[in-house]
Design an enzyme around this catalytic site. Structure first.
Site, short mmCIF file in Angstrom:
data_model
loop_
_atom_site.label_atom_id
_atom_site.label_comp_id
_atom_site.label_asym_id
_atom_site.label_seq_id
_atom_site.Cartn_x
_atom_site.Cartn_y
_atom_site.Cartn_z
N CYS A 164 0.87 -1.17 0.00
CA CYS A 164 0.00 0.00 0.00
C CYS A 164 0.91 1.22 0.00
CB CYS A 164 -0.89 -0.02 1.23
SG CYS A 164 -1.81 1.50 1.44
N CYS A 413 -10.66 17.10 12.13
CA CYS A 413 -10.40 16.24 10.96
C CYS A 413 -11.58 16.29 10.00
CB CYS A 413 -10.11 14.82 11.41
SG CYS A 413 -11.39 14.12 12.43
#
Ligand code: SAH
Length: 459
Positions: A164, A413
Site C-alpha cells: 500500500c 479532521c
C-alpha cells in the site's frame, strides 16, 4: 422519470466539472442540477453517461475526457480503482492541496457563514507517500488460503494486497510476514456471513522514530490456532517487534475492535516520539497516523495557544495526551479528558515518562466532565478541542461559551463539522482569527485543520 429534470437516465451529455465531492467524485452542473461523476476533475470537459437520477442530484459515468485538467496524473498504485482507500491519486499533489483548500473555504462560507475568515494555504508533505504508521487489514480466504488486504469498493469481498503506497514500508513487511505465518500454522479467517472462523483483522503499528513494531490479532473468540508457535515465529522473523496483542471481537459487526484486549508477548505498548516528547501507545489508543505532519499540526496548535507559562489549559478529546503534553511544557497546568480508559492510562504513563507533573487526566465524555470541572471552579485560559469527525457536542460548546476561555484552539479532521461549530462559538462571543489546514492524509480527500478563536472583549 420526471420530465422536469434536466437530464435523463442513460442519456449521454457533455459537461464541465466545477468541483469535487467529499469523496473525490467530479461535480458537474446541468442547468443547476448537480451530477456526480467518479474520476472527473475540476476544469475538465467530458462526455458522461447518466447512470442514476434522483430528485436533487444524479450520478454519471465518465466516458471520455475531451479536455484534460493540467493537474491530472496517472495513479501510482495499480489497485487504486478497486481499493477506494485513496480518492485523489489521479490528481497531482499540488492539485490535491488546491482542492483541499477549496473544500475548507467552501464549508466555511456555506456552513460556517464565515465568508471572510482567513484560511491559509494547506501545509503539505514534501514526499506525500508511505506516511501511515498504522495498517489495519481485513482477513479472508480465497480458494482455501488465507488472504488479507482491503474490501473491494462497495462490496464485502476481500482482495489480497501486499503493498500500500501510503503505508510505511515496514507495516507492509510486517503484515505480509504475519499473513505468511498464519497461513503456515493453519489459522482460519473469520467468515462474516456465517459468523464463524477466527482471525478478523491484523493490525500493525510502527513507531517512526523508535522503529518499534506492534502486532495485533483481532479474533472472534479467545482462540487462535497454534498461538504459541505463531508468537515464536513472529518474534524470530520480525526484528523490532516489541508487542504482540490479541483483541477479541465476538460481535457481528463491521466495527474492528472488541472490548477485550490481552498481551500475548512483550509489552502492552510501543513507544514513539514527536518533537521532544515520548509516547507510549497501546493497541486501542488513538494516535495520529501521519507522524511527520502531526509535528506540523501540533506546532501550529501550540503557536495558536500562545502560552506564556501562566495559563490553565483544558485539552478536550486528549487521546493519549499528545497535545496536552506538548502544551504542558509551556503552561501552568493542563487538564486532559478522553473517553477511552486505555488512552487515559497511556496519557498518565506518558506524563510520567516525560517528567511532566503539571498535567492531569480524566476518563469521560468531554461534554460531561468539562461542565463538572467548571462547576467546581476550573476555568481555562486556553481550551483546546480535537474531536472525532462528528465534531463537538453542543453541550461542550455551550460550556465553552459560559466558561469564556480567552482562546480556543480547535483541531479538526472534518471541515464541515468544524464550520458548524465555529458558527456556534461565533454566535457565543468568539471570533475566528485564522484557520490553518494541514495535509495529514495525502492521496485522500481528508483534510485536517487547526483554527484559532479569541473571545471578543465585552463578552
Ligand atoms: N488529541 C488527540 C486525540 C484526537 S482523536 C491526538 O491528537 O492524538 C479524538 C479523540 O476523542 C479519540 O481519542 C476518541 O477516543 C476521543 N473521544 C471521542 N468522543 C469523545 C467524547 N465524547 N469525549 C471525550 N473524548 C472523546
Amino acid at each position: 422519470m420526471s420530465k422536469t429534470l434536466p437530464v435523463q437516465k442513460n442519456e449521454y451529455i457533455d459537461v464541465i466539472f466545477e468541483d469535487l465531492t467529499h469523496d473525490g467524485a467530479g461535480v458537474a452542473k446541468v442547468d443547476g442540477y448537480p451530477l456526480f461523476v467518479p474520476n472527473g476533475l475540476p476544469g475538465e470537459k467530458a462526455k458522461v453517461k447518466v447512470i442514476k437520477v434522483n430528485k436533487g442530484y444524479g450520478f454519471g459515468r465518465l466516458m471520455e475526457i475531451t479536455e484534460k485538467s493540467p493537474y491530472r496524473v496517472e495513479p501510482e498504485c495499480s489497485i487504486y480503482k478497486e481499493c477506494g482507500g485513496c480518492q485523489l491519486q489521479h490528481l497531482s499533489y499540488k492539485g490535491q492541496l488546491v482542492a483541499k483548500e477549496k473544500q475548507v473555504r467552501d464549508v466555511m462560507q456555506r456552513i460556517g457563514k464565515l465568508p471572510n475568515v482567513k484560511i491559509h494555504p494547506v501545509l503539505g508533505m514534501e514526499e506525500p507517500w508511505r506516511y501511515r504508521n498504522k495498517s489495519q487489514v481485513p482477513i479472508g480466504e480465497h480458494e482455501g488460503g488465507l488472504i488479507g488486504g482491503f474490501y473491494q469498493q462497495r462490496s464485502h469481498q476481500i482482495i489480497d494486497m501486499e503493498t500500500c503506497l501510503i503505508q510505511q514500508e515496514k507495516n507492509d513487511e510486517v503484515v505480509k510476514k504475519v499473513k505468511e505465518i498464519c497461513r503456515t500454522y493453519g489459522v482460519r479467517a473469520y467468515d462474516e456471513q456465517k459468523h464463524k472462523g477466527e482471525l478478523r483483522h491484523i493490525m500493525a503499528r510502527y513507531g517512526l522514530k523508535s522503529e518499534e513494531v506492534m502486532v495485533v490479532f483481532i479474533t472472534r473468540t479467545n482462540e487462535l490456532t497454534n498461538k504459541k508457535k505463531i508468537i515464536e515465529a513472529i518474534v524470530e522473523s520480525i526484528p523490532n517487534v516489541k508487542s504482540i496483542v490479541q483483541n477479541v471481537n465476538p460481535k457481528k459487526t463491521n466495527v474492528i475492535f472488541g472490548n477485550e484486549t490481552q498481551v500475548l508477548w512483550g509489552e502492552e505498548v510501543i513507544y514513539d516520539s514527536i518533537g521532544d516528547i515520548r509516547f507510549a501507545i497501546s493497541a486501542r489508543s488513538f494516535y495520529q497516523v501521519n507522524p511527520e505532519q502531526t509535528k506540523v499540526l501540533y506546532d501550529k496548535a501550540l503557536e495558536y495557544a500562545g502560552l506564556t507559562g501562566e495559563e490553565t489549559v483544558i485539552d478536550a478529546y486528549c487521546g493519549i495526551g499528545t497535545i496536552s503534553l506538548f502544551l504542558a511544557q509551556k503552561a501552568k497546568k493542563v487538564y486532559g479528558v478522553e473517553i477511552v480508559p486505555e488512552a487515559i492510562e497511556d496519557a498518565r504513563k506518558n506524563a510520567e515518562l516525560n517528567g511532566i507533573t503539571n498535567a492531569e487526566f480524566s476518563i469521560g465524555e468531554a461534554e460531561t466532565v468539562i461542565p463538572q470541572w467548571y462547576e467546581k471552579g476550573v476555568v481555562a485560559d486556553v481550551l483546546v478541542v480535537d474531536p472525532p469527525r462528528k465534531g463537538c457536542d453542543e453541550k461542550l460548546l455551550q460550556t465553552i461559551i459560559d466558561m469564556k476561555p480567552k482562546k480556543v484552539v480547535y483541531v479538526s479532521c472534518n471541515p464541515a463539522t468544524l464550520a458548524r461549530d465555529l458558527r456556534i462559538l461565533e454566535d457565543g462571543g468568539y471570533q475566528t482569527v485564522e484557520i490553518q489546514p494541514v495535509d495529514m492524509f495525502p492521496q485522500t480527500m481528508h483534510v485536517e485543520c487547526v483554527a484559532q478563536l479569541i473571545l471578543i472583549e465585552g463578552n
